[in-house]
Enzyme design. Structure first.
Site, short mmCIF file in Angstrom:
data_model
loop_
_atom_site.label_atom_id
_atom_site.label_comp_id
_atom_site.label_asym_id
_atom_site.label_seq_id
_atom_site.Cartn_x
_atom_site.Cartn_y
_atom_site.Cartn_z
N GLU A 39 0.83 -1.22 0.00
CA GLU A 39 0.00 0.00 0.00
C GLU A 39 0.86 1.26 0.00
O GLU A 39 1.79 1.38 0.81
CB GLU A 39 -0.91 -0.03 1.24
CG GLU A 39 -2.33 0.31 0.96
CD GLU A 39 -3.05 -0.65 0.02
OE1 GLU A 39 -3.10 -0.37 -1.19
OE2 GLU A 39 -3.59 -1.66 0.50
N THR A 41 2.99 2.00 -2.01
CA THR A 41 4.31 1.71 -2.57
C THR A 41 4.35 2.05 -4.06
O THR A 41 5.44 2.24 -4.61
CB THR A 41 4.64 0.21 -2.39
OG1 THR A 41 3.46 -0.54 -2.70
CG2 THR A 41 5.07 -0.07 -0.96
N GLY A 145 -12.84 2.10 -1.60
CA GLY A 145 -11.43 1.73 -1.73
C GLY A 145 -11.24 0.56 -2.67
O GLY A 145 -10.24 -0.15 -2.61
N LEU A 146 -12.22 0.30 -3.55
CA LEU A 146 -12.14 -0.83 -4.48
C LEU A 146 -11.93 -0.34 -5.92
O LEU A 146 -12.18 -1.07 -6.87
CB LEU A 146 -13.40 -1.69 -4.38
CG LEU A 146 -13.67 -2.27 -2.98
CD1 LEU A 146 -14.97 -3.07 -2.97
CD2 LEU A 146 -12.52 -3.16 -2.52
N ASP A 193 -3.94 0.76 -9.45
CA ASP A 193 -5.34 0.42 -9.67
C ASP A 193 -5.62 0.17 -11.15
O ASP A 193 -6.33 -0.77 -11.53
CB ASP A 193 -6.25 1.53 -9.16
CG ASP A 193 -5.97 1.86 -7.70
OD1 ASP A 193 -5.36 1.04 -7.02
OD2 ASP A 193 -6.36 2.96 -7.26
C1 GLA Z 1 -5.14 4.47 -4.16
C2 GLA Z 1 -4.33 4.91 -5.38
C3 GLA Z 1 -3.24 3.89 -5.73
C4 GLA Z 1 -2.43 3.51 -4.52
C5 GLA Z 1 -3.32 3.18 -3.34
C6 GLA Z 1 -2.54 2.94 -2.08
O1 GLA Z 1 -5.88 3.33 -4.47
O2 GLA Z 1 -5.17 5.09 -6.49
O3 GLA Z 1 -2.44 4.41 -6.76
O4 GLA Z 1 -1.50 4.53 -4.19
O5 GLA Z 1 -4.27 4.20 -3.08
O6 GLA Z 1 -1.77 1.80 -2.17
#
Ligand code: GLA
Length: 402
Positions: A39, A41, A145-146, A193
């Protein structure tokens, strides 16, 4: 495609017919994602291990005779509240993004931003590409968060790339999606993502090196091990276009600069004592999360390959602790979900995604799904939190024409 998927694709077609009239030529779709581990990273040039989920955003596309684009969405409402059709000339997009993005209703910045970034990447003349009417329907939970945003971007990117005859692979389309998110939406996010949504495979995670964009498919084997991946959506909404996400990113960049390296990817655990003498205590803890999280991703990939998914629990738990204590992106609801799941016998649990709200994941044996879900609901009630939404997710295929 699943029955739910067919229904959502049908909803996109129906919306297209209602909003625009003529029958669309087809539907394309892209999934949301869960991040198993790794996360924050991604924008540190590090490692991540996400997988695409069965929830998808579908887009129906109808070509137009002029060089204009219209977008409409069934579930996502525009910020001005009318929820209606948003229209622009394809040539006008370069005037709107990034400087005048505030003139575009918030959700429409995602698909229009992808159209803009795609035209720029292809160096196409926006007056000569086919105009399009796009209608979106989605069953990806928004704000959980998906990566509902990456699902819109991925679906738009594959639909437009095919319609406009652009030969771009998954990583190229992922970069177009990220550019839309960074510049058209204004969220300073990384590439994870979009890569997960474009490259997802059934029963597997994507092990991604965010510096080289090299991706390896890693078998998860949840079903063979009798495991399920439970999502506990806290219902706490977050936005990465404001506040904490950008601050965390800035702290990471400060720490990398202090160490004289391009990104925290280049800092090893053995370098941490030296970093401690170069930056303030908070910046140090932010960097320590990234350095240790990168190692946990590598350890998780190795453990999955050598021992299978039942052995990764401690790594998930350590990741959550690091986000709670060092990176400070958890919230009480996420901590409660993780603790309740572990207390009820989950193999491992952690928050997933950018943080400040959204969902936790719990890896649980098939026969303890109900027990873990009940424990999470009870813990939320005892703390006076709004009841969470709990469901299982299946590692699924990436973006494609339906
Ligand atoms: C969000 C961002 C990703 C990533 C995550 C954390 O989902 O869109 O690029 O940085 O947070 O890991």
């Amino acid at each position: 495609m699943t029955t739910t998927g067919t229904r959502t694709a049908d909803a996109a077609r129906a919306l297209s017919a209602t909003a625009y009239g003529p029958q669309p030529v087809g539907t394309w779709s892209a999934p949301g994602r869960v991040n198993l581990i790794g996360e924050h990273t991604d924008y540190n040039d590090g490692f991540v291990l996400p997988f695409a989920i069965q929830h998808r955003t579908h887009v129906a596309l109808a070509p137009r005779q002029d060089a204009r684009i219209r977008v409409v969405s069934r579930f996502l409402r525009s910020s001005d509240g009318d929820g209606g059709v948003v229209e622009a000339g394809l040539a006008e997009l370069a005037e709107l993004f990034p400087g005048r993005r505030d003139e575009v209703p918030e959700w429409a910045r995602y698909p229009l931003g992808v159209a803009w970034a795609l035209i720029e990447a292809a160096e196409a003349d926006p007056r000569s590409v086919t105009g399009v009417d796009l209608a979106f329907a989605s069953d990806v939970p928004v704000g959980a968060g998906l990566s509902s945003s990456a699902a819109i971007e991925g679906a738009t990117a594959v639909a437009l790339a095919e319609t406009w005859g652009l030969d771009l692979d998954g990583p190229a389309l992922a970069q177009i999606g990220r550019r839309a998110e960074n510049e058209a939406v204004g969220a300073p996010t990384g590439i994870m993502d979009q890569m997960a949504s474009l490259l997802g495979r059934p029963d597997a995670a994507i092990f991604l090196d965010c510096r080289s964009l090299e991706a390896e498919v890693v078998d998860l084997g949840f079903a063979d091990a009798g495991l399920e991946l439970l999502v506990i959506d806290t219902g706490v909404k977050h936005s990465h276009a404001t506040g904490g996400y950008g601050e965390r990113r800035a702290a990471c960049e400060r720490a990398a600069a202090a160490m004289g390296v391009p990104a925290l990817r280049d800092v090893a655990a053995a370098d941490l004592p030296r970093l401690a003498g170069l930056v303030d205590e908070v910046t140090f803890r932010r960097a320590r999360h990234i350095v240790t999280e990168n190692q946990r991703v590598l350890d998780t990939v190795r453990t999955l390959r050598e021992q299978g998914p039942t052995a990764i629990g401690d790594l998930l738990v350590a990741s959550h602790a690091s986000m709670r204590d060092d990176f400070e992106i958890s919230v009480p609801e996420l901590d409660t979900a993780v603790e309740a799941a572990l207390g009820a016998g989950a193999v491992g649990a952690r928050m997933t995604g950018g943080g400040f709200g959204g969902a936790a994941i719990a890896l649980v044996s098939h026969d303890s799904v109900e027990r873990v879900a009940a424990a999470a609901r009870a813990a939320f009630e005892a703390s006076g939190f709004t009841a969470p939404t709990i469901f299982t997710v299946t590692p699924s295929a990436g973006a494609a024409r339906d």
